[in-house]
Write a protein that holds these residues in place. Structure first.
Motif, mmCIF file in Angstrom:
data_model
loop_
_atom_site.group_PDB
_atom_site.id
_atom_site.type_symbol
_atom_site.label_atom_id
_atom_site.label_comp_id
_atom_site.label_asym_id
_atom_site.label_seq_id
_atom_site.Cartn_x
_atom_site.Cartn_y
_atom_site.Cartn_z
ATOM 1 N N GLU A 59 0.826 -1.207 0.000
ATOM 2 C CA GLU A 59 0.000 0.000 0.000
ATOM 3 C C GLU A 59 0.863 1.260 0.000
ATOM 4 O O GLU A 59 2.079 1.203 0.171
ATOM 5 C CB GLU A 59 -0.921 -0.006 1.225
ATOM 6 C CG GLU A 59 -1.831 -1.218 1.309
ATOM 7 C CD GLU A 59 -2.777 -1.350 0.125
ATOM 8 O OE1 GLU A 59 -3.044 -0.339 -0.540
ATOM 9 O OE2 GLU A 59 -3.223 -2.481 -0.136
ATOM 10 N N GLY A 60 0.215 2.402 -0.173
ATOM 11 C CA GLY A 60 0.934 3.661 -0.179
ATOM 12 C C GLY A 60 0.377 4.607 -1.216
ATOM 13 O O GLY A 60 -0.756 4.468 -1.674
ATOM 14 N N VAL A 62 1.541 7.342 -4.722
ATOM 15 C CA VAL A 62 2.474 7.980 -5.644
ATOM 16 C C VAL A 62 2.211 9.477 -5.561
ATOM 17 O O VAL A 62 1.069 9.919 -5.693
ATOM 18 C CB VAL A 62 2.283 7.496 -7.088
ATOM 19 C CG1 VAL A 62 3.156 8.313 -8.041
ATOM 20 C CG2 VAL A 62 2.616 6.017 -7.211
ATOM 21 N N GLU A 77 7.310 7.410 -4.797
ATOM 22 C CA GLU A 77 6.451 6.388 -4.198
ATOM 23 C C GLU A 77 6.835 6.229 -2.735
ATOM 24 O O GLU A 77 8.001 5.991 -2.422
ATOM 25 C CB GLU A 77 6.587 5.040 -4.901
ATOM 26 C CG GLU A 77 5.728 3.953 -4.247
ATOM 27 C CD GLU A 77 5.945 2.565 -4.825
ATOM 28 O OE1 GLU A 77 5.407 1.602 -4.242
ATOM 29 O OE2 GLU A 77 6.662 2.444 -5.838
ATOM 30 N N ASN A 79 5.560 4.113 0.683
ATOM 31 C CA ASN A 79 4.725 2.968 1.057
ATOM 32 C C ASN A 79 4.337 2.959 2.527
ATOM 33 O O ASN A 79 5.061 3.475 3.377
ATOM 34 C CB ASN A 79 5.439 1.649 0.735
ATOM 35 C CG ASN A 79 5.727 1.495 -0.736
ATOM 36 O OD1 ASN A 79 6.875 1.421 -1.134
ATOM 37 N ND2 ASN A 79 4.692 1.454 -1.546
ATOM 38 N N ALA A 86 -2.953 4.959 3.844
ATOM 39 C CA ALA A 86 -2.690 5.662 2.588
ATOM 40 C C ALA A 86 -3.671 6.816 2.371
ATOM 41 O O ALA A 86 -3.398 7.730 1.580
ATOM 42 C CB ALA A 86 -2.767 4.690 1.416
ATOM 43 N N ARG A 160 -2.569 5.660 -6.747
ATOM 44 C CA ARG A 160 -1.810 4.414 -6.840
ATOM 45 C C ARG A 160 -1.016 4.279 -8.139
ATOM 46 O O ARG A 160 -0.087 3.484 -8.228
ATOM 47 C CB ARG A 160 -2.745 3.211 -6.700
ATOM 48 C CG ARG A 160 -3.446 3.147 -5.357
ATOM 49 C CD ARG A 160 -4.282 1.890 -5.229
ATOM 50 N NE ARG A 160 -3.450 0.700 -5.297
ATOM 51 C CZ ARG A 160 -2.791 0.185 -4.255
ATOM 52 N NH1 ARG A 160 -2.867 0.769 -3.072
ATOM 53 N NH2 ARG A 160 -2.072 -0.904 -4.389
ATOM 54 N N TYR A 267 4.974 4.955 -12.176
ATOM 55 C CA TYR A 267 5.050 4.258 -10.886
ATOM 56 C C TYR A 267 3.676 3.674 -10.556
ATOM 57 O O TYR A 267 2.664 4.366 -10.658
ATOM 58 C CB TYR A 267 5.441 5.219 -9.759
ATOM 59 C CG TYR A 267 6.907 5.565 -9.676
ATOM 60 C CD1 TYR A 267 7.861 4.962 -10.497
ATOM 61 C CD2 TYR A 267 7.359 6.508 -8.755
ATOM 62 C CE1 TYR A 267 9.203 5.294 -10.410
ATOM 63 C CE2 TYR A 267 8.706 6.843 -8.656
ATOM 64 C CZ TYR A 267 9.617 6.232 -9.488
ATOM 65 O OH TYR A 267 10.938 6.570 -9.392
ATOM 66 N N VAL A 269 1.956 1.777 -7.304
ATOM 67 C CA VAL A 269 2.210 1.516 -5.884
ATOM 68 C C VAL A 269 2.377 0.022 -5.614
ATOM 69 O O VAL A 269 1.542 -0.793 -6.020
ATOM 70 C CB VAL A 269 1.067 2.068 -5.004
ATOM 71 C CG1 VAL A 269 1.183 1.550 -3.565
ATOM 72 C CG2 VAL A 269 1.094 3.586 -4.996
#
Length: 292
Positions: A59-60, A62, A77, A79, A86, A160, A267, A269
């Motif tokens: 998870e996280g 951009v 990115e 995380n 997030a 994401r 990117y 995630v």
């Protein structure tokens, strides 16, 4: 003979969408080698086995930043452990702030970025403080900065998927390119940029499929080359059908608009990160054993 566990079968199924028994057979044949088992499934099941190959689990967010003159930008990115975090306002702000810091300070790598002065301390001390406040691990995974005499465009989908594009042309072209890249996820601008390992994998799969056809060697060779060229067209941006008009390629669209693209950063995630799978029942049993 390597032991094939239920967890290994589950992991392969999640990556390929192939049936459980097929996953077990492939792992057995591959003697537990996950990458080889995935390749075997692709040979046997074709595209069905690659449906979920790009599925991400970490998870996280951009984060993206572009300066007002559209000539300087950064993508990053960062995380965390859960989707819930997030969406946390403090986490969202941290990601946005660090993306701008990357653009402004041009750090060499994550270590250099972590050591930069930020707020009342450094990036790393603020990150650590956020971990303590939120109660979940947070890591800065990667970033890229672009400074250009041309222009930059960006697109973020749901936090994401993030795209940063360096291009020349009308603003609309940059926006269209960024959205197209987010939708199709190309590996490179053209065939020269596709990693050799990816091409080798595709060639190996094609050779194994073609060998099963029983056709003469010269026909098999043409089949293999045709499969590789088809793969390259699918994963290279300039060769892809343009999402807003699939009658022309991205390259043809750019020519029509008197525009060009120099590079892009995409990117997704968690791409390539294996997320820890928690066995709740095992945790309970372990807790009970420890309490006795």
């Amino acid at each position: 003979m390597a032991e094939i566990t239920a967890a290994m079968v589950k992991t392969l199924r999640e990556k390929t969408d192939a049936p459980m028994m097929e996953c077990k057979k492939a792992l057995t044949e591959a003697e537990g080698d996950m990458a080889r088992a995935e390749e075997l499934l692709r040979v046997k099941l074709g595209s069905k086995a690659s449906k979920a190959a790009a599925r991400v689990t970490a998870e996280g967010l951009v984060g993206l930043y572009i300066a007002d003159d559209a000539k300087l930008g950064a993508v990053i990115e960062i995380n965390c452990e859960t989707d819930f975090v997030a969406k946390n306002d403090d986490f969202v702000k941290f990601v946005a702030d660090i993306a701008r810091l990357v653009a402004d300070k041009n750090p060499a790598d994550v270590a250099a970025l972590s050591a930069l002065p930020f707020e009342e301390g450094t990036v790393d001390s603020v990150r650590s403080g956020l971990i303590g406040k939120i109660g979940e691990n947070i890591t800065i995974r990667r970033f890229q900065r672009i400074e250009t005499a041309n222009k930059l465009a960006s697109y973020v989908h749901g936090g994401r998927i993030g795209v940063l594009v360096e291009y020349a042309g009308a603003d609309e072209v940059g926006k269209d390119l960024a959205m197209h890249i987010a939708a199709t996820r190309p590996k490179a601008l053209d065939a020269a940029g596709v990693p050799a390992a990816d091409i080798a994998t595709e060639r190996s799969v094609a050779e194994q499929k073609a060998a099963e056809s029983g056709k003469p060697a010269e026909i098999v060779a043409k089949m293999v080359e045709g499969s590789v060229q088809k793969f390259l067209k699918e994963v290279t941006l300039l060769s892809q059908p343009f999402v807003k008009n699939d009658k022309q390629t991205v390259e043809q669209m750019l020519k029509e608009k008197s525009a060009s693209i120099t590079t892009f950063v995409l990117y997704v995630v968690g791409e390539g990160i294996e997320k820890r799978v928690d066995d709740f029942a095992a945790e309970v049993a372990a807790a009970q054993a420890a309490a006795q």
